[in-house]
Design a protein around this motif. Structure first.
Motif, mmCIF file in Angstrom:
data_model
loop_
_atom_site.group_PDB
_atom_site.id
_atom_site.type_symbol
_atom_site.label_atom_id
_atom_site.label_comp_id
_atom_site.label_asym_id
_atom_site.label_seq_id
_atom_site.Cartn_x
_atom_site.Cartn_y
_atom_site.Cartn_z
ATOM 1 N N GLU A 7 0.830 -1.204 0.000
ATOM 2 C CA GLU A 7 0.000 0.000 0.000
ATOM 3 C C GLU A 7 0.867 1.258 0.000
ATOM 4 O OE1 GLU A 7 -3.904 -1.836 2.331
ATOM 5 O OE2 GLU A 7 -2.253 -0.966 3.482
ATOM 6 N N ILE A 8 1.937 1.234 0.771
ATOM 7 C CA ILE A 8 2.870 2.369 0.779
ATOM 8 C C ILE A 8 3.494 2.536 -0.595
ATOM 9 C CG2 ILE A 8 5.083 3.185 1.695
ATOM 10 C CD1 ILE A 8 4.209 1.917 4.406
ATOM 11 N N ASP A 24 -0.455 -1.090 -14.726
ATOM 12 C CA ASP A 24 0.975 -0.809 -14.585
ATOM 13 C C ASP A 24 1.394 -0.832 -13.117
ATOM 14 O OD1 ASP A 24 1.381 -0.627 -17.302
ATOM 15 O OD2 ASP A 24 1.246 1.563 -17.359
ATOM 16 N N ILE A 25 0.536 -0.327 -12.244
ATOM 17 C CA ILE A 25 0.847 -0.360 -10.815
ATOM 18 C C ILE A 25 0.962 -1.810 -10.349
ATOM 19 C CG2 ILE A 25 0.005 0.170 -8.484
ATOM 20 C CD1 ILE A 25 -1.304 2.701 -9.697
ATOM 21 N N ALA A 26 0.016 -2.647 -10.764
ATOM 22 C CA ALA A 26 0.034 -4.062 -10.379
ATOM 23 C C ALA A 26 1.340 -4.724 -10.809
ATOM 24 C CB ALA A 26 -1.169 -4.794 -10.990
ATOM 25 N N LYS A 27 1.784 -4.435 -12.028
ATOM 26 C CA LYS A 27 3.058 -4.997 -12.513
ATOM 27 C C LYS A 27 4.231 -4.484 -11.684
ATOM 28 C CE LYS A 27 1.454 -5.374 -17.268
ATOM 29 N NZ LYS A 27 1.481 -4.715 -18.579
ATOM 30 N N MET A 28 4.207 -3.188 -11.379
ATOM 31 C CA MET A 28 5.324 -2.577 -10.650
ATOM 32 C C MET A 28 5.480 -3.148 -9.239
ATOM 33 S SD MET A 28 4.786 1.365 -11.838
ATOM 34 C CE MET A 28 6.229 2.080 -11.065
ATOM 35 N N ILE A 29 4.361 -3.507 -8.613
ATOM 36 C CA ILE A 29 4.440 -4.014 -7.236
ATOM 37 C C ILE A 29 4.365 -5.542 -7.172
ATOM 38 C CG2 ILE A 29 3.488 -1.875 -6.281
ATOM 39 C CD1 ILE A 29 0.857 -3.460 -5.737
ATOM 40 N N LYS A 37 -6.368 -3.063 -7.286
ATOM 41 C CA LYS A 37 -7.534 -2.180 -7.302
ATOM 42 C C LYS A 37 -8.149 -2.044 -5.914
ATOM 43 C CE LYS A 37 -8.926 -2.683 -12.117
ATOM 44 N NZ LYS A 37 -9.997 -3.034 -13.054
ATOM 45 N N VAL A 38 -8.189 -3.129 -5.174
ATOM 46 C CA VAL A 38 -8.728 -3.102 -3.808
ATOM 47 C C VAL A 38 -7.864 -2.214 -2.919
ATOM 48 C CG1 VAL A 38 -9.103 -4.513 -1.726
ATOM 49 C CG2 VAL A 38 -9.932 -5.324 -3.950
ATOM 50 N N LEU A 43 -6.920 3.052 -0.112
ATOM 51 C CA LEU A 43 -6.141 4.279 0.080
ATOM 52 C C LEU A 43 -7.001 5.518 -0.167
ATOM 53 C CD1 LEU A 43 -2.806 3.201 -1.633
ATOM 54 C CD2 LEU A 43 -3.195 3.527 0.822
ATOM 55 N N GLU A 44 -7.899 5.429 -1.134
ATOM 56 C CA GLU A 44 -8.810 6.552 -1.413
ATOM 57 C C GLU A 44 -9.853 6.682 -0.307
ATOM 58 O OE1 GLU A 44 -8.535 6.241 -6.289
ATOM 59 O OE2 GLU A 44 -10.221 5.321 -5.251
ATOM 60 N N GLU A 45 -10.403 5.553 0.124
ATOM 61 C CA GLU A 45 -11.473 5.559 1.135
ATOM 62 C C GLU A 45 -11.005 6.127 2.470
ATOM 63 O OE1 GLU A 45 -13.915 2.194 3.592
ATOM 64 O OE2 GLU A 45 -13.678 1.866 1.430
ATOM 65 N N VAL A 46 -9.785 5.811 2.880
ATOM 66 C CA VAL A 46 -9.284 6.280 4.174
ATOM 67 C C VAL A 46 -8.552 7.617 4.047
ATOM 68 C CG1 VAL A 46 -9.183 3.968 5.186
ATOM 69 C CG2 VAL A 46 -7.147 4.931 4.072
#
Length: 166
Positions: A7-8, A24-29, A37-38, A43-46
């Motif tokens: 998440e960080i 792309d984020i999924a690949k990067m991490i 996506k979850v 991160l948006e919700e909190v």
């Protein structure tokens, strides 16, 4: 709030480039797309990811002249609420783009935008200085932006040759 390492990592990626795709984020991490996506939704919700923004160099747009000013403000904090009450009164003005509690010679740093120096001066004299907690203000007009939030506006040839690794 405690975040996982992934998440960080997502928050750091989005802070650098808000337009990057979830894929792309999924690949990067190294994570599945749905899990990514979850985590982004969390991160948006909190409110860790507060808003997605763009940096625009308005100086390149004809007819979009404006003035940005940084105003140092000394205030008298109120018992029981400290600086929060006066800060809330200040950040509610539509002209205020940013507001920070500072250490040092002044208490608050206010960044405002206006159409002209006169408009900024009117804001300071008619709205900001008249607040009962405000002791004094010092206004600094921004003449040119070279770098904002890590983005260089007019990179030199030397800057273009430098490769920055993420």
């Amino acid at each position: 709030m405690r975040l996982t390492d992934k998440e960080i990592e997502i928050a750091e990626i989005l802070e650098k480039d808000a337009r990057i795709s979830d894929e792309d984020i999924a690949k990067m991490i190294g994570e599945e797309l749905e899990n990514t996506k979850v985590m982004i939704a969390k991160l948006e919700e909190v409110n860790v990811v507060v808003r997605y923004t763009s940096i625009v160099d308005w100086s390149k747009v004809e007819g979009h002249e404006g003035v940005t000013a940084m105003i140092d403000v000394k205030v008298t904090p109120k018992r029981g609420v400290g600086f929060d009450e006066v800060a809330q009164r200040i950040y509610r003005f539509k002209e205020v783009k940013s507001l920070y509690l500072m250490s040092g010679a002044y208490d608050l740093s206010v960044i405002i935008e206006g159409k002209s120096m006169n408009e900024v001066a009117r804001f300071v004299s008619e709205k900001l200085s008249t607040l009962d907690s405000v002791i004094s203000t010092t206004t600094h007009f921004i003449l040119k932006q070279y770098k904002h939030d890590g983005t260089i506006f007019e990179p030199s040839d030397d800057d273009k040759r430098i490769v920055v690794s993420p």
